[in-house]
Design a protein around this motif. Structure first.
Motif, PDB file in Angstrom:
ATOM      1  N   VAL A   1      43.244  48.933  39.864  1.00 30.41           N
ATOM      2  CA  VAL A   1      42.201  49.924  39.617  1.00 30.41           C
ATOM      3  C   VAL A   1      42.587  50.832  38.442  1.00 30.41           C
ATOM      4  O   VAL A   1      41.767  51.112  37.550  1.00 30.41           O
ATOM      5  N   LEU A   2      43.847  51.278  38.434  1.00 27.90           N
ATOM      6  CA  LEU A   2      44.301  52.153  37.352  1.00 27.90           C
ATOM      7  C   LEU A   2      44.303  51.429  36.007  1.00 27.90           C
ATOM      8  O   LEU A   2      43.851  51.979  34.993  1.00 27.90           O
ATOM      9  N   LEU A   3      44.815  50.198  35.983  1.00 29.19           N
ATOM     10  CA  LEU A   3      44.858  49.452  34.720  1.00 29.19           C
ATOM     11  C   LEU A   3      43.459  49.141  34.205  1.00 29.19           C
ATOM     12  O   LEU A   3      43.199  49.208  32.997  1.00 29.19           O
ATOM     13  N   ALA A   4      42.548  48.790  35.116  1.00 24.33           N
ATOM     14  CA  ALA A   4      41.169  48.522  34.700  1.00 24.33           C
ATOM     15  C   ALA A   4      40.514  49.794  34.177  1.00 24.33           C
ATOM     16  O   ALA A   4      39.742  49.758  33.214  1.00 24.33           O
ATOM     17  N   GLY A   5      40.813  50.930  34.807  1.00 20.50           N
ATOM     18  CA  GLY A   5      40.285  52.194  34.323  1.00 20.50           C
ATOM     19  C   GLY A   5      40.833  52.556  32.956  1.00 20.50           C
ATOM     20  O   GLY A   5      40.126  53.117  32.115  1.00 20.50           O
ATOM     21  N   TYR A   6      42.085  52.211  32.720  1.00 24.06           N
ATOM     22  CA  TYR A   6      42.715  52.498  31.425  1.00 24.06           C
ATOM     23  C   TYR A   6      42.128  51.632  30.314  1.00 24.06           C
ATOM     24  O   TYR A   6      41.877  52.095  29.204  1.00 24.06           O
ATOM     25  N   ALA A   7      41.901  50.351  30.626  1.00 25.61           N
ATOM     26  CA  ALA A   7      41.371  49.413  29.624  1.00 25.61           C
ATOM     27  C   ALA A   7      39.846  49.363  29.628  1.00 25.61           C
ATOM     28  O   ALA A   7      39.255  48.710  28.763  1.00 25.61           O
ATOM     29  N   ASN A   8      39.219  50.007  30.621  1.00 24.97           N
ATOM     30  CA  ASN A   8      37.767  49.991  30.812  1.00 24.97           C
ATOM     31  C   ASN A   8      37.237  48.604  31.146  1.00 24.97           C
ATOM     32  O   ASN A   8      36.049  48.334  31.008  1.00 24.97           O
ATOM     33  N   GLN A   9      38.118  47.721  31.585  1.00 24.93           N
ATOM     34  CA  GLN A   9      37.705  46.374  31.967  1.00 24.93           C
ATOM     35  C   GLN A   9      38.869  45.667  32.658  1.00 24.93           C
ATOM     36  O   GLN A   9      40.004  46.130  32.595  1.00 24.93           O
ATOM     37  N   ALA A  10      38.555  44.561  33.310  1.00 18.92           N
ATOM     38  CA  ALA A  10      39.602  43.661  33.808  1.00 18.92           C
ATOM     39  C   ALA A  10      39.725  42.511  32.815  1.00 18.92           C
ATOM     40  O   ALA A  10      38.758  42.154  32.148  1.00 18.92           O
ATOM     41  N   TYR A  11      40.907  41.960  32.696  1.00 19.85           N
ATOM     42  CA  TYR A  11      41.095  40.826  31.790  1.00 19.85           C
ATOM     43  C   TYR A  11      42.112  39.876  32.383  1.00 19.85           C
ATOM     44  O   TYR A  11      42.916  40.249  33.249  1.00 19.85           O
ATOM     45  N   GLN A  12      42.064  38.640  31.920  1.00 23.76           N
ATOM     46  CA  GLN A  12      42.917  37.592  32.474  1.00 23.76           C
ATOM     47  C   GLN A  12      44.396  37.953  32.304  1.00 23.76           C
ATOM     48  O   GLN A  12      44.826  38.435  31.251  1.00 23.76           O
ATOM     49  N   SER A  13      45.164  37.730  33.349  1.00 24.79           N
ATOM     50  CA  SER A  13      46.623  37.886  33.324  1.00 24.79           C
ATOM     51  C   SER A  13      47.074  39.321  33.058  1.00 24.79           C
ATOM     52  O   SER A  13      48.186  39.547  32.575  1.00 24.79           O
ATOM     53  N   MET A  14      46.238  40.301  33.377  1.00 20.31           N
ATOM     54  CA  MET A  14      46.628  41.687  33.127  1.00 20.31           C
ATOM     55  C   MET A  14      47.803  42.115  34.003  1.00 20.31           C
ATOM     56  O   MET A  14      48.539  43.045  33.666  1.00 20.31           O
ATOM     57  N   GLY A  15      48.031  41.418  35.112  1.00 23.42           N
ATOM     58  CA  GLY A  15      49.123  41.801  35.998  1.00 23.42           C
ATOM     59  C   GLY A  15      50.422  41.070  35.747  1.00 23.42           C
ATOM     60  O   GLY A  15      51.477  41.486  36.258  1.00 23.42           O
ATOM     61  N   ASP A  16      50.380  39.991  34.963  1.00 27.70           N
ATOM     62  CA  ASP A  16      51.583  39.165  34.773  1.00 27.70           C
ATOM     63  C   ASP A  16      52.786  39.931  34.209  1.00 27.70           C
ATOM     64  O   ASP A  16      53.920  39.711  34.660  1.00 27.70           O
ATOM     65  N   PRO A  17      52.596  40.846  33.223  1.00 21.33           N
ATOM     66  CA  PRO A  17      53.776  41.536  32.669  1.00 21.33           C
ATOM     67  C   PRO A  17      54.442  42.512  33.633  1.00 21.33           C
ATOM     68  O   PRO A  17      55.503  43.044  33.316  1.00 21.33           O
ATOM     69  N   PHE A  18      53.841  42.750  34.796  1.00 21.14           N
ATOM     70  CA  PHE A  18      54.350  43.785  35.683  1.00 21.14           C
ATOM     71  C   PHE A  18      55.239  43.256  36.810  1.00 21.14           C
ATOM     72  O   PHE A  18      55.871  44.057  37.511  1.00 21.14           O
ATOM     73  N   LEU A  19      55.306  41.944  37.006  1.00 15.36           N
ATOM     74  CA  LEU A  19      56.033  41.424  38.161  1.00 15.36           C
ATOM     75  C   LEU A  19      57.525  41.747  38.101  1.00 15.36           C
ATOM     76  O   LEU A  19      58.071  42.398  39.012  1.00 15.36           O
ATOM     77  N   LEU A  20      58.205  41.300  37.068  1.00 17.57           N
ATOM     78  CA  LEU A  20      59.643  41.529  36.978  1.00 17.57           C
ATOM     79  C   LEU A  20      59.995  43.004  36.832  1.00 17.57           C
ATOM     80  O   LEU A  20      60.945  43.477  37.484  1.00 17.57           O
ATOM     81  N   PRO A  21      59.283  43.779  35.990  1.00 20.74           N
ATOM     82  CA  PRO A  21      59.580  45.227  35.938  1.00 20.74           C
ATOM     83  C   PRO A  21      59.402  45.929  37.278  1.00 20.74           C
ATOM     84  O   PRO A  21      60.140  46.860  37.592  1.00 20.74           O
TER      85      PRO A  21
END
Length: 321
Positions: free
Chosen positions: A232-252
């Motif tokens: 929800v926060l990331l979509a609010g920041y980008a004003n949209q959802a996009y493919q693979s938006m969560g992938d960079p967050f797994l290891l961190p």
């Protein structure tokens, strides 16, 4: 006259304080070459960015304390963001109002599936949650045809991600509120006590009459909700959802929890250290970016520092056994 002293809280230890010390040293060291690192605007921006990772790491801490791990974070996040933006961009006032609750419900449902798969089918959490992540990826691709999903964030989603109150980012305050709520649950409820106990010795807790299955499922539900809130926060920041938006967050996400002093084997750690781990990773990434370090060297430096901190924790714990 005998004096009684209360023991220090379990989260006040070197493992929990280490990422805070590392963050401070990073900021001070970087400021010698880049004075803007000490500016209020820069630090405020880093708090906003840290909140996205922080909400995810908060949920991950709950699961890792059990000795489990949740690898479905990327597409739980993605799926929640797709649900929220699709409803928010529908133009229907009722659906817009329900966008965030629907995303939370989605995350809770994924968490429940993860918890039930781990407890009932007895499949290792790493394998089960990775499979669920893959299934969510496939469902998203089927739904969108492989293109970025349609929809946009609601005004409330954008405010949560980009707004400010008294000079502090709303996203940071939201992260702190979530962390405080879960910290109270962990310290003031039976659920929190059982959580750590199961991480130490699940069989002993089960034999004592505790429903370990409900605790594990509850922990995965909390993690799923936190992943959804991150979406929800990331979509609010980008004003949209996009493919693979969560992938960079797994290891961190996992790294922040472990750097914060939570044992990957469970039973030891807490949210105080996780907050420090998130801040450390956020500042480290930012400093390397400001220094214009190449992606290759940034990966090497990032990995080396994390390994050094983990090695320190391992040696220190080994010295106490």
């Amino acid at each position: 006259m005998m004096t009684l002293t209360r023991p220090l809280p379990s989260w006040i230890n070197l493992e929990a304080l280490l990422p805070y010390i590392g963050t401070l040293l990073l900021i001070l060291g970087a400021s010698t070459a880049f004075p803007q690192v000490l500016s209020l605007d820069y630090l405020t921006q880093q708090l906003q960015i840290a909140a996205f990772l922080g909400v995810l790491a908060t949920g991950a801490t709950i699961v890792i304390l059990l000795g489990h791990i949740d690898l479905s974070v990327p597409w739980t996040l993605n799926g929640a963001a797709i649900v929220a933006t699709a409803m928010a961009g529908s133009g229907n006032a009722a659906l817009i109002a329900l966008a965030i609750p629907a995303a939370i419900l989605f995350g809770a449902a994924v968490g429940a599936v993860n918890g039930l798969g781990v407890t009932i089918l007895r499949i290792p959490s790493m394998v089960w949650t990775l499979a669920i992540n893959s299934i969510l990826l496939g469902l998203a691709v089927l739904n969108t045809g492989g293109f970025n999903p349609r929809g946009e964030s609601s005004a409330l989603m954008s405010w949560l991600a980009t707004g400010s109150i008294a000079g502090l980012p709303v996203s940071f305050l939201f992260w702190m509120a979530v962390s405080l709520a879960l910290a109270l649950v962990m310290t003031r409820s039976g659920f929190g006590r059982y959580l750590r106990s199961i991480g130490y010795n699940e069989k002993a807790v089960y034999l004592s009459g505790v429903s370990t299955r409900s605790v594990v499922v509850g922990a995965f539900v909390i993690a799923g909700v936190c992943s959804a809130l991150g979406g929800v926060l990331l979509a609010g920041y980008a004003n949209q959802a996009y493919q693979s938006m969560g992938d960079p967050f797994l290891l961190p996400t996992i790294a922040a929890v472990v750097i914060g002093g939570t044992s990957i084997l469970g039973g030891c750690g807490g949210l105080f250290g996780t907050i420090g781990g998130v801040l450390f990773i956020t500042i480290l990434n930012s400093v390397l970016s400001v220094a214009q370090i190449s992606d290759a060297w940034r990966s090497i430096i990032f990995g080396a520092i994390i390994l050094a901190m983990l090695l320190f924790q391992t040696l220190r714990r080994g010295g106490r056994t």
